[in-house]
Design a protein around this motif. Sequence first.
Motif, PDB file in Angstrom:
ATOM      1  N   TYR A  30       0.789  -1.226   0.000  1.00  0.00           N
ATOM      2  CA  TYR A  30       0.000   0.000   0.000  1.00  0.00           C
ATOM      3  C   TYR A  30       0.822   1.278   0.000  1.00  0.00           C
ATOM      4  CZ  TYR A  30      -3.949  -2.965   0.447  1.00  0.00           C
ATOM      5  OH  TYR A  30      -4.887  -3.913   0.190  1.00  0.00           O
ATOM      6  N   GLY A  31       2.121   1.163   0.150  1.00  0.00           N
ATOM      7  CA  GLY A  31       2.966   2.349   0.119  1.00  0.00           C
ATOM      8  C   GLY A  31       2.794   3.239   1.335  1.00  0.00           C
ATOM      9  N   LEU A  32       2.273   2.686   2.419  1.00  0.00           N
ATOM     10  CA  LEU A  32       2.092   3.469   3.638  1.00  0.00           C
ATOM     11  C   LEU A  32       3.392   3.492   4.430  1.00  0.00           C
ATOM     12  CD1 LEU A  32      -1.414   2.164   4.751  1.00  0.00           C
ATOM     13  CD2 LEU A  32      -0.881   4.365   3.711  1.00  0.00           C
ATOM     14  N   GLN A  33       3.770   4.651   4.864  1.00  0.00           N
ATOM     15  CA  GLN A  33       5.015   4.835   5.597  1.00  0.00           C
ATOM     16  C   GLN A  33       4.983   4.072   6.917  1.00  0.00           C
ATOM     17  OE1 GLN A  33       6.176   8.897   5.957  1.00  0.00           O
ATOM     18  NE2 GLN A  33       7.638   8.486   7.572  1.00  0.00           N
ATOM     19  N   ILE A  34       6.074   3.363   7.220  1.00  0.00           N
ATOM     20  CA  ILE A  34       6.148   2.625   8.476  1.00  0.00           C
ATOM     21  C   ILE A  34       7.251   3.152   9.382  1.00  0.00           C
ATOM     22  CG2 ILE A  34       5.131   0.531   7.531  1.00  0.00           C
ATOM     23  CD1 ILE A  34       8.000  -0.632   7.402  1.00  0.00           C
ATOM     24  N   ASP A  35       8.083   4.045   8.855  1.00  0.00           N
ATOM     25  CA  ASP A  35       9.144   4.643   9.665  1.00  0.00           C
ATOM     26  C   ASP A  35       8.756   6.080   9.993  1.00  0.00           C
ATOM     27  OD1 ASP A  35      10.767   2.376   9.409  1.00  0.00           O
ATOM     28  OD2 ASP A  35      11.493   3.081   7.459  1.00  0.00           O
ATOM     29  N   GLY A  36       9.188   6.552  11.131  1.00  0.00           N
ATOM     30  CA  GLY A  36       8.920   7.936  11.497  1.00  0.00           C
ATOM     31  C   GLY A  36       8.182   8.032  12.813  1.00  0.00           C
ATOM     32  N   GLN A  37       7.590   9.186  13.033  1.00  0.00           N
ATOM     33  CA  GLN A  37       6.862   9.425  14.275  1.00  0.00           C
ATOM     34  C   GLN A  37       5.596   8.591  14.316  1.00  0.00           C
ATOM     35  OE1 GLN A  37       6.051  13.623  14.315  1.00  0.00           O
ATOM     36  NE2 GLN A  37       7.830  14.002  15.593  1.00  0.00           N
ATOM     37  N   ALA A  38       5.225   8.195  15.504  1.00  0.00           N
ATOM     38  CA  ALA A  38       3.986   7.445  15.672  1.00  0.00           C
ATOM     39  C   ALA A  38       2.791   8.351  15.424  1.00  0.00           C
ATOM     40  CB  ALA A  38       3.911   6.872  17.090  1.00  0.00           C
ATOM     41  N   ASP A 137       1.460  20.819   4.691  1.00  0.00           N
ATOM     42  CA  ASP A 137       2.867  21.032   4.358  1.00  0.00           C
ATOM     43  C   ASP A 137       3.836  20.449   5.372  1.00  0.00           C
ATOM     44  OD1 ASP A 137       2.258  22.407   2.022  1.00  0.00           O
ATOM     45  OD2 ASP A 137       2.025  24.300   3.092  1.00  0.00           O
ATOM     46  N   ARG A 138       3.326  19.789   6.396  1.00  0.00           N
ATOM     47  CA  ARG A 138       4.221  19.215   7.407  1.00  0.00           C
ATOM     48  C   ARG A 138       5.162  18.215   6.779  1.00  0.00           C
ATOM     49  NH1 ARG A 138       1.431  16.949  12.549  1.00  0.00           N
ATOM     50  NH2 ARG A 138       3.575  16.364  12.863  1.00  0.00           N
ATOM     51  N   ARG A 139       6.408  18.314   7.133  1.00  0.00           N
ATOM     52  CA  ARG A 139       7.418  17.410   6.574  1.00  0.00           C
ATOM     53  C   ARG A 139       7.617  16.163   7.440  1.00  0.00           C
ATOM     54  NH1 ARG A 139       6.550  19.378   2.215  1.00  0.00           N
ATOM     55  NH2 ARG A 139       7.517  21.298   1.578  1.00  0.00           N
ATOM     56  N   ASP A 140       7.228  16.233   8.699  1.00  0.00           N
ATOM     57  CA  ASP A 140       7.420  15.097   9.596  1.00  0.00           C
ATOM     58  C   ASP A 140       6.164  14.218   9.578  1.00  0.00           C
ATOM     59  OD1 ASP A 140       5.904  17.097  10.800  1.00  0.00           O
ATOM     60  OD2 ASP A 140       6.533  16.522  12.823  1.00  0.00           O
ATOM     61  N   VAL A 141       5.953  13.560   8.452  1.00  0.00           N
ATOM     62  CA  VAL A 141       4.766  12.737   8.273  1.00  0.00           C
ATOM     63  C   VAL A 141       4.829  11.541   9.205  1.00  0.00           C
ATOM     64  CG1 VAL A 141       3.473  11.351   6.624  1.00  0.00           C
ATOM     65  CG2 VAL A 141       4.549  13.474   5.887  1.00  0.00           C
ATOM     66  N   ALA A 142       3.741  11.312   9.880  1.00  0.00           N
ATOM     67  CA  ALA A 142       3.682  10.197  10.829  1.00  0.00           C
ATOM     68  C   ALA A 142       3.546   8.875  10.083  1.00  0.00           C
ATOM     69  CB  ALA A 142       2.503  10.404  11.775  1.00  0.00           C
ATOM     70  N   THR A 143       3.897   7.825  10.768  1.00  0.00           N
ATOM     71  CA  THR A 143       3.857   6.492  10.205  1.00  0.00           C
ATOM     72  C   THR A 143       2.438   5.945  10.216  1.00  0.00           C
ATOM     73  OG1 THR A 143       4.558   4.225  10.472  1.00  0.00           O
ATOM     74  CG2 THR A 143       4.724   5.603  12.410  1.00  0.00           C
ATOM     75  N   ARG A 144       1.735   6.137   9.126  1.00  0.00           N
ATOM     76  CA  ARG A 144       0.343   5.696   9.031  1.00  0.00           C
ATOM     77  C   ARG A 144       0.252   4.183   8.869  1.00  0.00           C
ATOM     78  NH1 ARG A 144       0.863  10.634   6.779  1.00  0.00           N
ATOM     79  NH2 ARG A 144      -0.565  12.214   7.530  1.00  0.00           N
ATOM     80  N   GLY A 145       1.251   3.576   8.258  1.00  0.00           N
ATOM     81  CA  GLY A 145       1.239   2.129   8.058  1.00  0.00           C
ATOM     82  C   GLY A 145       1.197   1.369   9.370  1.00  0.00           C
ATOM     83  N   ALA A 146       2.019   1.774  10.316  1.00  0.00           N
ATOM     84  CA  ALA A 146       2.029   1.110  11.621  1.00  0.00           C
ATOM     85  C   ALA A 146       0.708   1.331  12.343  1.00  0.00           C
ATOM     86  CB  ALA A 146       3.196   1.624  12.459  1.00  0.00           C
TER      87      ALA A 146
END
Length: 188
Positions: A30-38, A137-146
């Motif tokens: 699904y291309g959902l980000q898994i790394d980054g902020q919760a 415009d936020r650059r610190d996209v949260a990890t929606r995949g997790a």
Amino acid sequence: MIERWQLETHTFHLRTGEATITLQDVEVIYGLQIDGQALYRVEPPEMLPYRQELTRLIGFEPLQRDMCGQSRLLRSSLYAHLRFVDLQDPIDEATPQADVDRRARLYILIIFGGIMFPNTSGANMSMRYLLFIKDLDRRDVATRGAAVLAYMYRGFDQASMGKRLEVTAFSSLLQVETFSANSCSPSR
């Protein structure tokens, strides 16, 4: 699927063996980000004026009859608004950026509340997701995949313990897992 869910191991017991949905599945398929902020919800000290936020961020003022309490909205009213704006005011190169942003927020809200994080009501969706789409415009996209995977696990856990009759999950994840597990089964 609930009958095949094992609460202790968070796996499905299928004819082909144990199977589960992993963070890698969520990211690759699904291309959902898994790394980054919760991705988490911080409850404000007071109830947010969700109806006013909906109007400000999306340009949609729902009727009072379309509201369920202070934080839930009939999905059908949001879908009707989307159809209306898409037909009446399609986006083109002359569309102001503010209108493009409102439309993007509308689509994201529908994806969050109706697809990725559904609830058991079926007809209503939470407007609490407005908190996550304020600033595009936020650059610190949260990890929606997790968050999607954790939400699915929580839904299956609650249903398997008898706390709920229905599962709240991103159902496409289940379809992919069931398909991939069945396609690997030995032929008889």
